[in-house]
Write an enzyme that holds these catalytic residues in place. Sequence first.
Site, short mmCIF file in Angstrom:
data_model
loop_
_atom_site.label_atom_id
_atom_site.label_comp_id
_atom_site.label_asym_id
_atom_site.label_seq_id
_atom_site.Cartn_x
_atom_site.Cartn_y
_atom_site.Cartn_z
N GLU A 256 -11.26 -3.95 -5.96
CA GLU A 256 -10.81 -3.77 -7.36
C GLU A 256 -10.63 -5.06 -7.92
O GLU A 256 -10.38 -6.13 -7.42
CB GLU A 256 -9.30 -3.33 -7.02
CG GLU A 256 -9.19 -1.76 -6.32
CD GLU A 256 -7.69 -1.22 -6.14
OE1 GLU A 256 -7.63 -0.33 -6.19
OE2 GLU A 256 -6.96 -2.26 -5.92
N HIS A 375 1.45 -0.08 -10.64
CA HIS A 375 2.41 0.48 -11.48
C HIS A 375 4.09 0.22 -10.87
O HIS A 375 4.89 0.52 -11.84
CB HIS A 375 2.39 2.17 -11.33
CG HIS A 375 2.47 2.81 -9.79
ND1 HIS A 375 3.51 2.93 -9.27
CD2 HIS A 375 1.42 3.10 -9.11
CE1 HIS A 375 3.06 3.22 -8.10
NE2 HIS A 375 2.05 3.39 -8.05
N GLU A 453 -10.18 8.86 -9.71
CA GLU A 453 -10.14 9.02 -8.47
C GLU A 453 -8.53 9.29 -8.02
O GLU A 453 -7.76 8.71 -8.85
CB GLU A 453 -10.47 7.54 -7.54
CG GLU A 453 -11.83 7.14 -7.52
CD GLU A 453 -12.15 6.01 -6.76
OE1 GLU A 453 -13.42 5.81 -6.28
OE2 GLU A 453 -11.21 5.26 -6.35
N ASN A 454 -8.52 9.79 -6.73
CA ASN A 454 -7.18 9.86 -6.12
C ASN A 454 -6.60 8.68 -5.62
O ASN A 454 -7.36 7.63 -5.14
CB ASN A 454 -7.10 11.17 -5.24
CG ASN A 454 -8.10 11.02 -4.29
OD1 ASN A 454 -9.20 10.84 -4.49
ND2 ASN A 454 -7.64 11.14 -2.86
N ALA A 455 -5.42 8.34 -5.47
CA ALA A 455 -5.00 7.16 -4.75
C ALA A 455 -5.25 7.23 -3.33
O ALA A 455 -5.40 6.02 -2.78
CB ALA A 455 -3.43 6.70 -4.95
N ARG A 485 -10.86 10.17 0.86
CA ARG A 485 -12.38 10.27 1.13
C ARG A 485 -12.37 11.23 2.35
O ARG A 485 -11.23 11.43 3.21
CB ARG A 485 -12.68 8.88 1.24
CG ARG A 485 -13.00 8.20 2.40
CD ARG A 485 -13.40 7.06 2.57
NE ARG A 485 -13.36 6.02 1.24
CZ ARG A 485 -14.56 5.64 0.61
NH1 ARG A 485 -15.73 6.20 0.77
NH2 ARG A 485 -14.30 4.91 -0.54
#
Length: 545
Positions: A256, A375, A453-455, A485
């Site tokens: 990231e 966040h 994407e999901n977290a 995943r």
Amino acid sequence: MELLVMAGSRAVVKVGGLKICSGFGVCGLRASEVPWRRRRVSVGRKSPAVRLRVKAKAKMTAEEPAEATKALWDLSDAATGLRPVGRLRLRVGLPLDTVSECHTVNHAKAITAGLKALKLMGVDGVELPVWWGLVERDSLGKYEWSGYLAVAEMVQKVGLKLHISLCFHACREIKLALPDWVCRISEDHPGLFFTDRSGNQFNSCLSFGVDDLPVLDGKTPIQVYQGFCKSFKSTFAPFMGSTITDITVGLGPDGELRYPSSHLASKINNDPPGVGEFQCYDQHILNHLKQHAEEMGNPLWGNSGPHDAPSYNNPPMVNSFFKDEGGSWDSPYGDFFLSWYSSQLISHVDRILSLASTTFRDTRVSISGRVPIIHSWCKTRSHPSELTAGFYNTVNRDGYEPVAAMFAKHACEMILPGMDLLDEHMPRHSSPQSLLEQIKAACKKHGIIICGENASASVLPGGFQEIRRNLLSDESRVNTFMYQRMGASFFSPEHFPLFSEFVRGFSRLELHPDDVLEEDSLPVSSEAGIDLLYRWYELNRMEIG
């Protein structure tokens, strides 16, 4: 052949006496290939059916999907006067350790069965992490791609698309370090890694401060990354643009774009989490800071980072730097430091996206990078967790505008995780939903396509509905959703039924009552894929767990 097209519902292909539902990929006709936005009909959205029945002049076999798809799109335009927008793709991440340290495919039979099941479910493709620490492990410029080539061949044979993630970071989850030769260099050159004010190093990726310094056997990290990308491009040339359609390039910790500001934060009983720490104390980044301070006429500001910032696990109000009222972040010094700190992040993403887009520009693949949703504490005025991670985003400033501009400069897509997160599950100072909307707005302004994407695989209650809302919103620029995943938790009794229902809603539209399959029709559906995928896990869970 007969095409049954319902503008407000779904399409069905009828070959002879066999009805095949669009959405299940048997003839290449997936519901996601005919998505609608605004007043168009989206997945799961109902409206009065407009029915057309068109007889083809010649029989169409299952080997001619493109012609059928084109016919459906033309018919949808004729039936409704509306043009369908770009197709929304569903992909699933393969296990992090799909390729072993011995360059073989881990649990190859299970992976093959899983790929077939995903294809049957209507999934468009899979994502594969490709690790720098495996491929170029032993020495600079010596690459071993055999394990990843085997996976690409498996994916191609099944007929799925392959999204590659080039990972220039280590992975604690599968206990994979950076290349051995890089680790050896770091023993004599500790400035390769991010460092906090206490001298703690983060050795899972290289510091932004050495991007352009010849610290790796006479080469800069940017040159080494580019060599890696060129070798990948050459080796996988037969797959590029056909099987391999997307490449994500790693931008920092966990791939990231961010500083590793929370790498020493406590993972236990830390709710709300701390703000993290600035990572600007390795010798090379400090040299950049000193030089910048001198150029700005304030040399004393270049001696270190903020002295009044909290530590990893502290809330922002413990020290004065991040206080909402009168905090140092809102002072001339604060603006000086935070502007410089974020500029190092922006310069890094500029360099990485530039090398990736230049290397792969003639391959017909899409290039992307991952931007995190940080966040925690984003409802405060200072947004401290974002600041320590490198995003100069406060109540007075949009820190994602320059990031989006850099992605637009290199015509790259942006991967945004956290599309499953809801404010109601978060501490009161946190708002993943509003932060995601802010970043999406910056992407819209700069014309950037988003991949969602999901977290994590542990999607909280309401998470799948939130994913659906993000994908189908009128203003969304999302063209792909990558579910992360496959693995043991993915198939857990708590998770897999929810994922199965999500797939049904994503890839299957309801048939018109007049189009119910006859008893002698072949039942081709995502249900079969879900059942096969679960049975695959039951047979192989000892291998993948």
